[in-house]
Design an enzyme around this catalytic site. Structure first.
Site, PDB file in Angstrom:
ATOM      1  N   CYS A 159       0.818  -1.203   0.000  1.00 29.66           N
ATOM      2  CA  CYS A 159       0.000   0.000   0.000  1.00 29.66           C
ATOM      3  C   CYS A 159       0.866   1.273   0.000  1.00 29.66           C
ATOM      4  CB  CYS A 159      -0.986  -0.048   1.161  1.00 29.66           C
ATOM      5  SG  CYS A 159      -2.437   0.992   0.968  1.00 29.66           S
ATOM      6  N   HIS A 160       0.825   2.060   1.067  1.00 29.28           N
ATOM      7  CA  HIS A 160       1.606   3.294   1.160  1.00 29.28           C
ATOM      8  C   HIS A 160       3.031   3.072   1.673  1.00 29.28           C
ATOM      9  CE1 HIS A 160      -2.429   5.060   0.899  1.00 29.28           C
ATOM     10  NE2 HIS A 160      -1.835   6.179   0.536  1.00 29.28           N
TER      11      HIS A 160
END
Length: 177
Positions: free
Chosen positions: A106-107
């Site tokens: 994800c991030h």
């Protein structure tokens, strides 16, 4: 095998910590929670507070040599905080320098952007990181899981919580003898 999970004090997307952690533990490996601060870290379910988890070692106590791999869970605030901590960034970078596998979801690649380890690498992430990854010299792709061996180590990346099953399977495949 011993696997470090590097997280900030808060902002961790809980499922991106707990699913890979469970997969690693269920496969007979030893997961260890590493954070810049001792005590407990606060996980989130998107923007809502979820559970807290005990830190096993601080970044200052942990040595990358003692681990076989690194997992970087996401959450927006988690990697953003980690990238502002020089010791956390150096800890993550050391896995690349040592040729050890790194898995980020994800991030989480924001921490790797800061560590300057993405040049020449192909990876995926949450779509909003595309420009950051490209500016850091990486190539961004929109794939469920991307495994990149075009560097000193294996880099495993995924886009979002919906990709966790494939992310965990790929991570475990990398940890297999």
């Amino acid at each position: 095998m011993k696997v470090a999970f590097l997280v900030a004090k808060e902002g961790i997307e809980q499922v991106e910590l707990t699913d890979p952690w469970k997969a690693v533990a269920d496969a007979g490996h030893t997961p260890e929670l590493v954070s810049p601060e001792s005590g407990r870290v606060q996980a989130f379910d998107h923007l809502d507070k979820a559970d807290t988890f005990a830190v096993d070692r601080t970044v200052g106590e942990a040595r990358p040599d003692d681990y076989d791999a690194l997992v970087l869970p996401g959450g927006v605030a988690n990697p953003d905080a980690l990238r502002m901590d020089e010791d956390a960034v150096a800890f993550a970078k050391a896995f690349f320098d040592l040729g050890k596998p790194v898995a980020a979801i994800c991030h989480a690649p924001w921490t790797l952007v800061e560590a300057d380890v993405l040049r020449g690498r192909t990876l995926t992430s949450w779509p909003s990181l595309r420009t950051d990854i490209t500016n850091a010299g990486g190539t961004w792709v929109d794939e469920q899981v991307k495994v990149c061996t075009a560097g000193p180590n294996t880099l495993i990346t995924s886009r979002k919580p919906d990709d966790l099953k494939a992310f965990c399977e790929t991570l475990l495949g990398e940890l297999a003898p």
